[in-house]
Design an enzyme around this catalytic site. Sequence first.
Site, PDB file in Angstrom:
ATOM      1  N   CYS A  45     118.561   6.124 -51.338  1.00  0.00           N
ATOM      2  CA  CYS A  45     118.445   6.005 -49.879  1.00  0.00           C
ATOM      3  C   CYS A  45     117.175   6.685 -49.374  1.00  0.00           C
ATOM      4  CB  CYS A  45     119.661   6.629 -49.183  1.00  0.00           C
ATOM      5  SG  CYS A  45     121.231   5.916 -49.704  1.00  0.00           S
ATOM      6  N   ARG A 114     125.304  -0.547 -50.145  1.00  0.00           N
ATOM      7  CA  ARG A 114     123.923  -0.775 -49.726  1.00  0.00           C
ATOM      8  C   ARG A 114     123.792  -2.263 -49.417  1.00  0.00           C
ATOM      9  NH1 ARG A 114     120.361   2.712 -50.480  1.00  0.00           N
ATOM     10  NH2 ARG A 114     121.361   3.597 -52.316  1.00  0.00           N
TER      11      ARG A 114
END
Length: 152
Positions: A45, A114
């Site tokens: 991330c 994600r």
Amino acid sequence: MSLLGQPAPDFTLPSTLGQPVTLSSYRGQKHVVLVFYPLDFSPVCSMQLPEYSGRQDDFADAGAVVLGVNRDSVYAHKAWAAEYGIEVPLLADMNLEVARQYGVALDERGISGRAVFLIDRGGVVRFEHVEAQTGEYTVRPEVVLAKIRELA
């Protein structure tokens, strides 16, 4: 469950902008790129969101806004954004309600997967990609920018 070609589920979430962000407020004005990611401060991330943030001008030129969404608090978002120079708004979906609406909540782990959703100015999902594993990051900003240009 695919949302492709469907109206994007609307939501309002607290954000790093200091006021809540409502998805439908962009309708008729901008394309929206929703970037769901598992956790602030995690390795993948911390590569993905700065990369999207760094291309913010390109997204703006294409008539789009990028919004990051995950279950961390606005306070965690602000600290992470400050440390990594992330300028896109980060939204706090602390109970994963929005992640569930988009089919990307990983309830057993208490995080969202994600995923990237491109929502056009009319509020319709025009592109979606959900990574098979949370540690994968295959849809880079240039892929999404190309999809936005195809909408023109």
